[in-house]
Design a protein around this motif. Structure first.
Motif, PDB file in Angstrom:
ATOM      1  N   HIS A   1      35.553  27.881  52.640  1.00 22.42           N
ATOM      2  CA  HIS A   1      35.988  28.930  53.569  1.00 22.42           C
ATOM      3  C   HIS A   1      37.015  28.392  54.559  1.00 22.42           C
ATOM      4  N   PHE A   2      37.693  29.329  55.231  1.00 20.29           N
ATOM      5  CA  PHE A   2      38.505  29.006  56.403  1.00 20.29           C
ATOM      6  C   PHE A   2      37.619  29.140  57.634  1.00 20.29           C
TER       7      PHE A   2
ATOM      8  N   ALA B   1      35.630  33.742  53.636  1.00 22.02           N
ATOM      9  CA  ALA B   1      35.247  33.162  52.341  1.00 22.02           C
ATOM     10  C   ALA B   1      36.148  33.610  51.205  1.00 22.02           C
ATOM     11  N   SER B   2      36.622  34.869  51.222  1.00 28.64           N
ATOM     12  CA  SER B   2      37.453  35.354  50.114  1.00 28.64           C
ATOM     13  C   SER B   2      38.157  36.649  50.504  1.00 28.64           C
TER      14      SER B   2
ATOM     15  N   VAL C   1      40.085  36.533  45.421  1.00 23.02           N
ATOM     16  CA  VAL C   1      40.710  35.227  45.626  1.00 23.02           C
ATOM     17  C   VAL C   1      39.808  34.468  46.595  1.00 23.02           C
ATOM     18  N   ALA C   2      39.027  33.544  46.029  1.00 24.62           N
ATOM     19  CA  ALA C   2      38.085  32.781  46.850  1.00 24.62           C
ATOM     20  C   ALA C   2      38.813  31.620  47.535  1.00 24.62           C
ATOM     21  N   VAL C   3      38.373  31.293  48.712  1.00 30.20           N
ATOM     22  CA  VAL C   3      38.918  30.149  49.440  1.00 30.20           C
ATOM     23  C   VAL C   3      38.237  28.894  48.912  1.00 30.20           C
TER      24      VAL C   3
ATOM     25  N   THR D   1      41.719  44.982  49.960  1.00 26.45           N
ATOM     26  CA  THR D   1      40.812  46.038  50.420  1.00 26.45           C
ATOM     27  C   THR D   1      39.634  45.513  51.240  1.00 26.45           C
ATOM     28  N   THR D   2      39.305  44.230  51.071  1.00 27.84           N
ATOM     29  CA  THR D   2      38.139  43.674  51.776  1.00 27.84           C
ATOM     30  C   THR D   2      38.382  42.210  52.130  1.00 27.84           C
ATOM     31  N   VAL D   3      37.949  41.849  53.305  1.00 34.62           N
ATOM     32  CA  VAL D   3      37.897  40.438  53.704  1.00 34.62           C
ATOM     33  C   VAL D   3      36.427  40.079  53.818  1.00 34.62           C
ATOM     34  N   ASN D   4      35.997  39.124  53.011  1.00 35.91           N
ATOM     35  CA  ASN D   4      34.593  38.700  53.012  1.00 35.91           C
ATOM     36  C   ASN D   4      34.430  37.528  53.973  1.00 35.91           C
TER      37      ASN D   4
END
Length: 317
Positions: free
Chosen positions: A301-302, A249-250, A259-261, A216-219
């Motif tokens: 993060h990526f 970041a997640s 799901v955190a990177v 639902t969200t890309v942080n």
């Protein structure tokens, strides 16, 4: 009777041989036609002697080079040599031009006296790259067809080459998937993000984490920001400063935790498999992918960007 005759003949032959004597001196060899020259008595008689060569005055021979270690000594003192002439300036070697990446063809220091890698952002005198109206219109049309929610915003110019000619602000990466906070980037970067999410991230999440529900969200941690790479004081400008990069970041799912990177090289769970899958797939859409295994600056993060390199080269780690 026959035996007596044979015996008589043998006795007569023996008596004859006993009375024979050798002469007191053997025959002397006949002189050769070139009797005036001494000959070797052991020379084979079958070889013919060549007539003597006429006497000639010996021609003067050139003096051997005294610098040649192989030349024999002549018994005469060497003639003085002239002083060597002063060599002129060496001519450049002929051949193909040096590649642009060679040290000889690298950029010279600027007026500040520093090589480009040691210059601050202000010392580099960079400019904002212009964008084609036609290409921008084509890109925004592709975003609309994918359902990306965005809006145009005025040109950004923060000086020193930081800025975006035609920036957009993205609030949803895909329909129903919010981008938090909103990201200010160039349209091509937003398009790469949307395609990566649609074709790789969402299918990988459905296969690895079906119990989590949909994303639902890309942080995101960073989109546009005026700075050098990794926030350094000197060096190359960051693609964030040009609107070409975004840091993820997640991922927030409909059910369960985010799901955190983070570092998941040794993570044998499906969550680890999900992260490694989307990291590898990112290189299909972005030209640079840096994940937590790259270095300490990307442990959480990526980093995804669309910098253009010669030959279409991509760096993905």
């Amino acid at each position: 009777m026959r035996k007596l005759s044979t015996l008589a003949i043998l006795c007569a032959a023996t008596a004859f041989l006993a009375g024979a004597r050798l002469p007191p001196q053997g025959p002397m060899p006949e002189p050769r036609p070139d009797a005036g020259q001494a000959t070797s008595p052991t020379s084979p008689s079958s070889e013919k002697a060549e007539p003597p060569a006429p006497e000639e005055v010996p021609a003067p021979q050139p003096k051997p080079d005294v610098n040649d270690p192989e030349a024999p000594a002549s018994g005469q003192p060497p003639a003085p040599q002239a002083a060597p002439s002063k060599p002129g300036p060496a001519e450049p070697m002929q051949g193909p031009p040096r590649p642009s990446g060679s040290p000889e063809s690298s950029q010279p220091p600027t007026e500040e006296g520093k090589p480009p890698g040691e210059q601050t952002l202000e010392e580099q005198h960079l400019t904002i790259e212009p964008e084609s109206d036609a290409e921008h219109a084509e890109c925004t049309a592709a975003l609309q067809s994918l359902g990306v929610v965005f809006k145009d915003t005025p040109r950004i110019d923060d000086g020193n080459g930081c800025g975006i000619d035609k920036p957009i602000i993205v609030s949803e990466a895909l329909p129903g998937i919010k981008l938090k906070p909103e990201a200010t980037i160039r349209c091509p970067a937003a398009l790469a993000l949307a395609r990566w999410m649609k074709d790789s991230v969402i299918p990988a999440a459905s296969a690895a984490l079906p119990e989590q529900g949909r994303i639902t969200t890309v942080n995101q941690a960073t989109s546009y920001m005026c700075r050098l790479r990794n926030g350094a004081g000197t060096g190359k400008i960051s693609e964030h400063a040009r609107g070409n990069a975004i840091d993820i970041a997640s991922f927030h799912f409909e059910k369960g935790d985010d799901v955190a990177v983070r570092s998941r090289r040794e993570d044998s769970t499906l969550t680890g498999a999900f992260q490694r899958t989307v990291s590898a797939a990112g290189c299909l859409y972005f030209t640079t992918v840096l994940d937590p295994e790259s270095d300490a600056a990307h442990e959480t993060h990526f980093h995804l960007d669309i910098i253009e390199r010669k030959g279409g080269y991509r760096y993905c780690h």
